[in-house]
Enzyme design. Structure first.
Site, PDB file in Angstrom:
ATOM      1  N   ASP A  75       5.449 -50.962   7.016  1.00 21.16           N
ATOM      2  CA  ASP A  75       4.856 -50.158   5.949  1.00 21.16           C
ATOM      3  C   ASP A  75       4.543 -48.763   6.493  1.00 21.16           C
ATOM      4  OD1 ASP A  75       2.629 -50.735   7.587  1.00 21.16           O
ATOM      5  OD2 ASP A  75       2.206 -52.503   6.359  1.00 21.16           O
ATOM      6  N   ASP A  77       1.997 -45.318   6.583  1.00 17.54           N
ATOM      7  CA  ASP A  77       0.713 -44.665   6.354  1.00 17.54           C
ATOM      8  C   ASP A  77       0.936 -43.163   6.366  1.00 17.54           C
ATOM      9  OD1 ASP A  77      -0.732 -47.101   6.409  1.00 17.54           O
ATOM     10  OD2 ASP A  77      -0.655 -47.093   8.595  1.00 17.54           O
ATOM     11  N   ASP A 151      -6.246 -45.597  18.314  1.00 21.11           N
ATOM     12  CA  ASP A 151      -6.431 -46.399  19.523  1.00 21.11           C
ATOM     13  C   ASP A 151      -5.507 -46.009  20.685  1.00 21.11           C
ATOM     14  OD1 ASP A 151      -4.361 -47.448  17.998  1.00 21.11           O
ATOM     15  OD2 ASP A 151      -5.176 -49.477  17.864  1.00 21.11           O
TER      16      ASP A 151
HETATM   17  P1  ATP Z   1       1.398 -52.800  12.765  1.00 25.18           P
HETATM   18  O1  ATP Z   1       1.337 -52.248  11.383  1.00 25.18           O
HETATM   19  O2  ATP Z   1       2.734 -52.851  13.371  1.00 25.18           O
HETATM   20  O3  ATP Z   1       0.676 -54.074  12.867  1.00 25.18           O
HETATM   21  P2  ATP Z   1      -0.200 -50.516  13.352  1.00 25.18           P
HETATM   22  O4  ATP Z   1      -0.503 -49.815  14.622  1.00 25.18           O
HETATM   23  O5  ATP Z   1       0.516 -49.745  12.296  1.00 25.18           O
HETATM   24  O6  ATP Z   1       0.602 -51.819  13.731  1.00 25.18           O
HETATM   25  P3  ATP Z   1      -2.280 -50.761  11.435  1.00 25.18           P
HETATM   26  O7  ATP Z   1      -3.370 -51.750  11.348  1.00 25.18           O
HETATM   27  O8  ATP Z   1      -1.288 -50.638  10.331  1.00 25.18           O
HETATM   28  O9  ATP Z   1      -1.522 -51.094  12.794  1.00 25.18           O
HETATM   29  O10 ATP Z   1      -2.976 -49.367  11.718  1.00 25.18           O
HETATM   30  C1  ATP Z   1      -2.365 -48.114  11.445  1.00 25.18           C
HETATM   31  C2  ATP Z   1      -2.858 -47.087  12.427  1.00 25.18           C
HETATM   32  O11 ATP Z   1      -4.292 -46.957  12.367  1.00 25.18           O
HETATM   33  C3  ATP Z   1      -2.578 -47.412  13.887  1.00 25.18           C
HETATM   34  O12 ATP Z   1      -1.289 -47.026  14.295  1.00 25.18           O
HETATM   35  C4  ATP Z   1      -3.658 -46.637  14.602  1.00 25.18           C
HETATM   36  O13 ATP Z   1      -3.319 -45.270  14.687  1.00 25.18           O
HETATM   37  C5  ATP Z   1      -4.838 -46.771  13.667  1.00 25.18           C
HETATM   38  N1  ATP Z   1      -5.660 -47.935  13.997  1.00 25.18           N
HETATM   39  C6  ATP Z   1      -5.549 -49.198  13.532  1.00 25.18           C
HETATM   40  N2  ATP Z   1      -6.485 -50.007  14.035  1.00 25.18           N
HETATM   41  C7  ATP Z   1      -7.225 -49.242  14.867  1.00 25.18           C
HETATM   42  C8  ATP Z   1      -8.375 -49.499  15.689  1.00 25.18           C
HETATM   43  N3  ATP Z   1      -8.890 -50.717  15.771  1.00 25.18           N
HETATM   44  N4  ATP Z   1      -8.876 -48.455  16.387  1.00 25.18           N
HETATM   45  C9  ATP Z   1      -8.347 -47.233  16.295  1.00 25.18           C
HETATM   46  N5  ATP Z   1      -7.282 -46.928  15.556  1.00 25.18           N
HETATM   47  C10 ATP Z   1      -6.712 -47.918  14.841  1.00 25.18           C
HETATM   48 MG    MG Z   2       0.898 -50.395  10.221  1.00 24.26          MG
END
Ligand code: ATP
Ligand code: MG
Length: 449
Positions: A75, A77, A151
């Site tokens: 997805d 963002d 993160d």
């Molecule tokens: P995936 O979607 O593949 O599981 P993701 O990194 O995109 O991994 P998401 O939960 O969709 O995970 O989060 C989107 C973005 O938000 C991350 O790439 C990161 O930049 C930020 N993010 C998510 N969780 C955290 C956290 N616990 N602390 C800090 N930043 C975060």
């Molecule tokens: Mg994501």
């Protein structure tokens, strides 16, 4: 040239004025390798609309990381300097969600984009619990601050579809190319703010085949206990992401390497220490990984049923030894295990129902006489329960013969099915009318197993 110098001077002043401010590297397409057409049309259109209205807008986070790593994003963002109300007013099909920190869901065709306003860094006023976990953050900020509160370095990349450049505030592209997962800022502080980051480090390193940078990795072993303070629902979401990542086997091995399986998932605790349980769980995770990678559906109920099965077996055995009748003892064992896990894992009632159905059907596979097998194959949950039976056989918990029998029976024609039935074993079936529930009869086939 003069303009560039001027910008540098301004940047310097700002950097001094705002601690933690970095000027980004602007990475061209030749180096990051993302082609505009790879980005989903909805994400491109959303950025374009925002930019046309005079805002900054970027594809951000996991999607940019995955595209650079050559993985198709799940997805997208979008991060912007527009406020949620401003975003909302630009897109007809959009709605504001979230109470504390509002974000906007923008619908573009079949896609839903998550659009968030740049968030501010934490400061002394940020509300935290006694362990340093951040309880609330709801302040808008600059893009630099937004980058700093993400993160890992590779999660703080901002892709501009119009210019086809990536803004990289923390050397994320370098880290990604070097296959290193690195925390932004001081890892201990960042884990205290949000212990789920430890799980994310493990999950993302497994998903992308990365090594965790030593400085980011070392504190995990000491700080794993902090995960106990995370609300169960959040933990459950994160565990689902991990188990359904398509890399669950690797991720669970890594969790164990980091000492995170203790306390995190009570089920992993116990199971991974019994050889038979471990084999079963690993087979189940491997089959989940294969299904996810083949784009086949996977149900959380089935997976949790496998993860918890050996605890049910142990509990059931103990109850039978204490004089319990097999079928009621199984039901008591199922409830006991689910009660204990549901609290920690926030297993929803619906999922708990699915889990129980799969477990409750297992003893019925033993009954291969008379009409019982015919009734069993017709049940809606037969397929899942049979898949489960096959895993039990693969792990060596039960003999192959039983699973093979059912594999053949379900596909056989009526004549063959009749021929396969086993002779009645001596004593007559006891009538159980008026006793037990319908579900119990389905599970035990009436009477005692
Ligand atoms: P995936 O979607 O593949 O599981 P993701 O990194 O995109 O991994 P998401 O939960 O969709 O995970 O989060 C989107 C973005 O938000 C991350 O790439 C990161 O930049 C930020 N993010 C998510 N969780 C955290 C956290 N616990 N602390 C800090 N930043 C975060
Ligand atoms: Mg994501």
């Amino acid at each position: 040239m003069i303009r560039k110098l001027f910008h540098r001077a301004v940047a310097k002043v700002f950097r001094r004025a705002e601690p933690g401010r970095h000027s980004p590297a602007t990475i061209p397409a030749t180096r990051h390798g993302i082609r505009r057409e790879q980005v989903s049309p909805g994400a491109r259109r959303t950025c374009e609309t925002l930019q046309k209205a005079g805002h900054r807008a970027y594809v951000v986070g996991g999607a940019v990381r995955d595209l650079i790593a050559g993985i198709e994003p799940k997805d997208y963002d979008v991060a912007t300097d527009a406020t949620p109300d401003e975003v909302r007013s630009l897109f007809r099909r959009s709605r504001i969600i979230g109470r504390r920190f509002q974000i906007v869901h923008v619908m573009q065709g079949a896609e839903t984009l998550e659009v968030s306003t740049f968030r501010a860094a934490h400061d002394e006023d940020t509300l935290k619990d006694e362990h340093g976990r951040v309880l609330r953050d709801n302040v808008w900020g600059s893009i630099e601050e937004d980058a700093a509160r993400r993160d890992f370095t590779m999660n703080a990349l901002y892709y501009d579809p119009a210019r086809e450049t990536v803004l990289d505030y923390h050397h994320g592209v370098d880290d990604l190319k070097k296959k290193t997962l690195r925390m932004i800022g001081e890892p201990r502080t960042r884990y205290r703010e949000d212990p789920v980051r430890m799980l994310r480090a493990v999950r993302l390193s497994a998903k992308l085949g990365l090594a965790i940078d030593p400085g980011t990795r070392a504190p995990i072993r000491e700080m794993g206990k902090l995960i106990d303070n995370v609300p169960p629902a959040r933990l459950f979401d994160e565990m689902l992401k991990l188990l359904f990542s398509g890399h669950a086997v690797d991720a669970v091995h890594r969790l164990r390497d980091e000492g995170l399986h203790h306390g995190l998932l009570p089920l992993l605790d116990v199971i991974l220490e019994q050889p038979m349980g471990e084999k079963f769980v690993m087979l189940s995770l491997a089959s989940t990984d294969a299904r996810i990678r083949a784009d086949k559906p996977c149900s959380p109920g089935f997976l949790f049923a496998t993860l918890l099965w050996h605890e049910v077996l142990a509990d059931w055995e103990a109850r039978k030894k204490a004089g319990g009748l097999p079928t009621p003892a199984l039901y008591e064992a199922m409830d006991a295990v689910l009660d204990q896990q549901a609290e920690k894992l926030a297993i929803t009632r619906r999922i708990a129902g699915d889990i129980k159905e799969i477990w409750a059907l297992q003893p019925r596979f033993e009954k291969r006489a008379r009409r019982m097998p015919f009734r069993l194959v017709e049940l809606p949950r037969f397929r899942a329960a049979w898949d489960f039976l096959v895993l039990r056989a693969d792990s060596g918990e039960i003999g192959r013969e039983l699973a093979d029998w059912w594999t053949e029976f379900q596909d056989a024609d009526n004549e063959r099915r009749e021929a396969m039935l086993q002779p009645e074993t001596g004593k007559k079936r006891r009538r159980s009318r008026g006793r037990g529930t319908k579900a119990q009869e389905d599970a035990g086939g009436g009477g005692e197993a």
